[in-house]
Design an enzyme around this catalytic site. Structure first.
Site, PDB file in Angstrom:
ATOM      1  N   VAL A 313       0.852  -1.192   0.000  1.00 63.28           N
ATOM      2  CA  VAL A 313       0.000   0.000   0.000  1.00 63.28           C
ATOM      3  C   VAL A 313       0.888   1.242   0.000  1.00 63.28           C
ATOM      4  O   VAL A 313       1.812   1.356   0.804  1.00 63.28           O
ATOM      5  CB  VAL A 313      -0.943   0.002   1.217  1.00 63.28           C
ATOM      6  CG1 VAL A 313      -1.790   1.266   1.228  1.00 63.28           C
ATOM      7  CG2 VAL A 313      -1.822  -1.230   1.205  1.00 63.28           C
ATOM      8  N   ASP A 427     -12.098 -11.398   5.352  1.00 66.63           N
ATOM      9  CA  ASP A 427     -10.814 -11.051   5.982  1.00 66.63           C
ATOM     10  C   ASP A 427     -11.027  -9.961   7.020  1.00 66.63           C
ATOM     11  O   ASP A 427     -10.364  -8.925   6.999  1.00 66.63           O
ATOM     12  CB  ASP A 427      -9.812 -10.628   4.911  1.00 66.63           C
ATOM     13  CG  ASP A 427      -8.399 -10.511   5.477  1.00 66.63           C
ATOM     14  OD1 ASP A 427      -8.180 -10.959   6.619  1.00 66.63           O
ATOM     15  OD2 ASP A 427      -7.526  -9.952   4.781  1.00 66.63           O
TER      16      ASP A 427
HETATM   17  N1  LIG Z   1      -6.960   3.190   2.792  1.00 70.52           N
HETATM   18  C1  LIG Z   1      -5.860   3.209   3.571  1.00 70.52           C
HETATM   19  N2  LIG Z   1      -5.517   4.347   4.180  1.00 70.52           N
HETATM   20  C2  LIG Z   1      -4.433   4.383   4.959  1.00 70.52           C
HETATM   21  N3  LIG Z   1      -3.637   3.352   5.181  1.00 70.52           N
HETATM   22  C3  LIG Z   1      -3.939   2.186   4.597  1.00 70.52           C
HETATM   23  C4  LIG Z   1      -5.070   2.063   3.757  1.00 70.52           C
HETATM   24  N4  LIG Z   1      -5.146   0.796   3.334  1.00 70.52           N
HETATM   25  C5  LIG Z   1      -4.085   0.175   3.877  1.00 70.52           C
HETATM   26  N5  LIG Z   1      -3.389   0.985   4.640  1.00 70.52           N
HETATM   27  C6  LIG Z   1      -2.173   0.680   5.360  1.00 70.52           C
HETATM   28  O1  LIG Z   1      -1.466  -0.269   4.626  1.00 70.52           O
HETATM   29  C7  LIG Z   1      -1.189  -1.370   5.395  1.00 70.52           C
HETATM   30  C8  LIG Z   1      -1.250  -2.638   4.584  1.00 70.52           C
HETATM   31  O2  LIG Z   1      -2.570  -2.874   4.203  1.00 70.52           O
HETATM   32  P1  LIG Z   1      -3.030  -4.235   3.560  1.00 70.52           P
HETATM   33  O3  LIG Z   1      -4.490  -4.202   3.455  1.00 70.52           O
HETATM   34  O4  LIG Z   1      -2.281  -4.391   2.290  1.00 70.52           O
HETATM   35  O5  LIG Z   1      -2.559  -5.288   4.514  1.00 70.52           O
HETATM   36  P2  LIG Z   1      -3.211  -5.695   5.905  1.00 70.52           P
HETATM   37  O6  LIG Z   1      -4.495  -4.992   6.049  1.00 70.52           O
HETATM   38  O7  LIG Z   1      -2.153  -5.437   6.925  1.00 70.52           O
HETATM   39  O8  LIG Z   1      -3.436  -7.215   5.747  1.00 70.52           O
HETATM   40  P3  LIG Z   1      -4.507  -7.932   4.849  1.00 70.52           P
HETATM   41  O9  LIG Z   1      -3.742  -8.496   3.730  1.00 70.52           O
HETATM   42  O10 LIG Z   1      -5.103  -8.922   5.710  1.00 70.52           O
HETATM   43  O11 LIG Z   1      -5.443  -6.882   4.380  1.00 70.52           O
HETATM   44  C9  LIG Z   1      -2.202  -1.364   6.507  1.00 70.52           C
HETATM   45  O12 LIG Z   1      -1.689  -1.897   7.676  1.00 70.52           O
HETATM   46  C10 LIG Z   1      -2.512   0.112   6.668  1.00 70.52           C
HETATM   47  O13 LIG Z   1      -1.667   0.667   7.656  1.00 70.52           O
END
Ligand SMILES: Nc1ncnc2c1ncn2[C@@H]1O[C@H](COP(=O)(O)OP(=O)(O)OP(=O)(O)O)[C@@H](O)[C@H]1O
Ligand SMILES: *[C@@H]1O[C@H](CO)[C@@H](O)[C@H](O)[C@H]1NC(C)=O
Ligand SMILES: *[C@@H]1O[C@H](CO)[C@@H](O)[C@H](O)[C@H]1NC(C)=O
Ligand SMILES: *[C@@H]1O[C@H](CO)[C@@H](O)[C@H](O)[C@H]1NC(C)=O
Ligand SMILES: *[C@@H]1O[C@H](CO)[C@@H](O)[C@H](O)[C@H]1NC(C)=O
Ligand SMILES: *[C@@H]1O[C@H](CO)[C@@H](O)[C@H](O)[C@H]1NC(C)=O
Ligand SMILES: *[C@@H]1O[C@H](CO)[C@@H](O)[C@H](O)[C@H]1NC(C)=O
Ligand SMILES: [Mg+2]
Length: 596
Positions: A313, A427
């Site tokens: 991200v 999830d």
């Molecule tokens: N829309 C958003 N705004 C701000 N930060 C975000 C956003 N989406 C994701 N993040 C940040 O990016 C990180 C990684 O997100 P990602 O969804 O890829 O993985 P995750 O949520 O840790 O695990 P999962 O794969 O189970 O979703 C998150 O921990 C969050 O801090």
């Protein structure tokens, strides 16, 4: 005496000389008389290329010896003009009306053009008028009907149009009439016309009237009028109708174009090469695709804010200061075929507790999802910050935790009950609950698990989701349902209450998970032990008990015993109403619960 005779002789001589000289001078002084001049004008206008009137001599005193001209013996006035088959062309000179004594005018079988002249009415002695077999056009002048002396009228074989004038009905002295083979139309006036045979009118297809004249009966005038009106009306109708259809078609086309534009506007797209494109869904806060594309192209490692199961991200700040989170999907090459349709369905979701999907970018090598950036980290980061010295970070008060529990429940209720088709998150974990400026929870990554499936059955070989949150039946059979989401929610609730990670090593050491831990304590009647010490000291025990009760039902081993999310929302909201009834945020939150 002789002198007187001489003088008288002289006078006579003078008189004689004068008289004689006058006689001599006459031909020189008085050339052609006025009627001759009139005829000369006539000659000028009808003399054709063959020049049949060449014999007419301008030097003559009078036209009386001219071919086709006959004068009166005594008065020397022209009384007849007879020039049939003289290959005359052109029009009849109006100066013929000066031939005041003319009795007969015969110009038939020529090529004379123009109208039958109405000045003929001044020829008060004219008895015979032969103009047949010429090339005359226009209408019959009505003055023909009042010519006092006219006995014979033949204008057949021309191209005369229009009606027979009403004056013709009173031509009582007329002996012969031939109007045949013209283009006359309308009703033949009665009266004197009825005295003539049918052949006088034959050859005028548009004439009507008496059957005596061999003509078809005219339609009654009114009927013909209404008939005209009717046809005109229907013509109007057709005109109005066709204009209407034309306008309607234009409107439809305009609407189609408008719809097209709106759709384009709703889904602003940029094509990137063959199979790539960037799409921004419409919305006031959504940037233009171009600006987004620039931002996506400029993504650097520095901008990475986190990495999860689906990919990396990035945080991106546009020139105008707006901030977005761009999720670069990994393993996306075999993503669902209707990837784009699914994303569009996800973009339709509007809920304050769901992270807004603003757009996406696809190319053969990578796929990006563009979300609103939620600035305050995740619930996971809030509850379990990586602090080096202490085990735990700052205390998190009960109001914040119950707000997170409520908001997450609302978001899940929206996915489960308000969507068509319903969406199973698959999830639900504390990492996927983001926190905004006011620490309102925003659920993220909904619909992604399904999006990343290769096939579209709900039964998947590989189980999505995060370890610790997965319902047992989902882990075993790989079957995701709403109830497995409810289980995950129950785990989050327990996480909020206990401030322990579901993956905490103390659980695995005892071969249990969080749910098992709760059940275990519950059997001993020590379920409050689950709750973090800080909360037990600060939060109302009744609320803690209710929250624990919900969590307990949610993590039930049998999916049927787990409550649906809308019920959870109801319980949590009643909780909020009873405890926070004095806070203004209550009305705010209840109002937004209707919003989907
Ligand atoms: N829309 C958003 N705004 C701000 N930060 C975000 C956003 N989406 C994701 N993040 C940040 O990016 C990180 C990684 O997100 P990602 O969804 O890829 O993985 P995750 O949520 O840790 O695990 P999962 O794969 O189970 O979703 C998150 O921990 C969050 O801090
Ligand atoms: C016309 O008449 C005059 C004399 O009267 C004569 O000299 C002349 O040749 C004539 N012209 C024609 C064309 O006959
Ligand atoms: C005119 O003269 C001709 C002979 O030249 C004669 O036959 C005719 O009757 C005369 N007409 C009149 C009205 O005198
Ligand atoms: C009228 O003129 C045409 C040619 O323009 C010709 O063929 C025809 O014979 C003429 N008719 C008469 C009566 O002179
Ligand atoms: C008939 O003659 C009179 C004068 O004599 C004239 O005023 C009038 O215009 C003429 N009519 C036509 C139709 O030429
Ligand atoms: C009649 O007149 C028209 C023009 O007015 C001409 O074109 C046509 O040839 C003429 N017809 C004859 C038979 O002369
Ligand atoms: C009128 O003229 C036509 C030829 O143009 C002829 O056939 C018809 O018999 C004539 N009618 C009369 C009443 O002379
Ligand atoms: Mg996530």
């Amino acid at each position: 005496m002789a002198r007187i005779i001489d003088s008288s002789c002289f006078i006579w001589a003078v008189v004689e000389i004068l008289v004689l000289s006058k006689v001599d001078l006459l031909p020189l002084c008085l050339a052609l008389n006025s009627e001759g001049l009139a005829l000369w004008e006539f000659r000028k206008m009808v003399q054709g290329p063959s020049g049949t009137l060449n014999g007419w001599n301008y030097s003559d005193e009078s036209p009386c010896d001219w071919r086709g001209v006959v004068c009166d013996n005594v008065t020397n006035h022209v009384i007849r003009i007879n020039l049939p088959r003289a290959r005359l062309t052109g029009t009849i000179s109006p100066r013929l009306s000066e031939l005041s004594q003319l009795r007969r005018l015969g110009l038939h079988a020529n090529n004379i053009t123009g109208a039958i002249p109405s000045f003929l009415v001044n020829l008060t002695y004219l008895r015979t008028l032969y103009l047949h077999n010429n090339n005359l056009t226009e209408t019959l002048p009505d003055v023909l009907g009042i010519m006092p002396a006219l006995r014979i009228l033949d204008v057949s074989g021309n191209k005369i149009e229009g009606p027979i004038p009403a004056t013709f009905s009173a031509m009582n002295k007329l002996k012969f009439l031939n109007l045949s083979n013209n283009r006359l139309s309308g009703e033949v006036p009665g009266g004197s016309m009825l005295r003539f045979p049918a052949s006088s009118f034959a050859g005028n297809s548009l004439l009507c009237g008496s059957s005596l004249l061999g003509l078809p009966a005219c339609k009654p005038e009114e009927e013909t009028k209404t008939d005209h009106k009717g046809s005109r009306w229907s013509a109007w109708k057709i005109l109005v109708l066709s204009i209407g259809i034309f306008l309607l078609l234009k409107m439809i086309i305009a609407l189609l174009i408008l719809c097209h534009c709106l759709r384009q506007d709703r889904k602003r797209e940029i094509q990137l090469g063959k199979e790539g494109k960037l799409v921004m869904f419409r919305g006031e806060t959504v940037p233009k695709s171009k600006a987004m594309l620039q931002a996506v192209r400029k993504l650097r490692k520095r901008d990475i804010v986190g990495e999860g199961g689906y990919g990396v991200v990035y945080k991106t700040v546009l020139k105008d200061g707006r901030v977005f989170a761009v999720k670069k999907l990994k393993n996306c090459l075999e993503a669902a075929i209707d990837f784009e349709n699914e994303l569009e369905a996800l973009a339709e979701l509007k809920h304050r507790n769901l992270v807004k999907l603003r757009g996406y970018c696809v190319s053969p090598t990578s796929k990006f999802l563009i979300y609103d950036f939620i600035p305050n980290g995740t619930v996971d980061q809030l509850l379990h910050p990586r602090t080096e010295e202490g085990e735990k970070g700052n205390p998190v008060d009960w109001a914040t935790r119950i707000k997170i529990a409520r908001g997450t429940a609302r978001a899940l209720a929206c996915l489960h009950h308000d969507c068509q088709p319903r969406i199973i998150h698959r999830d639900v974990s504390s990492k996927n609950i983001l926190l905004n400026e006011r620490f309102e929870p925003c659920l993220s990554d909904f619909g992604l698990a399904r999006l990343m499936e290769n096939d579209h059955t709900h039964v998947t070989a590989s189980v999505g989701g995060t370890y610790g949150y997965i319902a047992p039946e989902y882990a075993q059979a790989g079957r995701a349902t709403e109830k497995s989401d409810v289980y995950s929610y129950g785990v989050i609730l327990l996480e909020l209450l206990s401030r322990r990670k579901p993956t905490d090593s103390s659980f695995s050491a005892h071969h249990i998970n969080m749910a098992g831990w709760l059940r275990c304590l519950r059997e001993k009647g020590q379920e409050l032990e689950v709750v973090e010490k800080y909360l037990r000291e600060t939060a109302p025990h009744q609320e803690l008990a209710i929250a624990l009760e919900i969590a307990c039902r949610c993590v039930s081993l049998t999916p049927e015993e787990r409550p649906p999310m809308d019920e959870v929302v109801q319980i949590l909201e009643s909780l909020a109403n009873s405890s926070e009834s004095t806070q203004p945020t209550v009305t705010e939150t209840t109002a937004t619960s209707n919003e989907t």
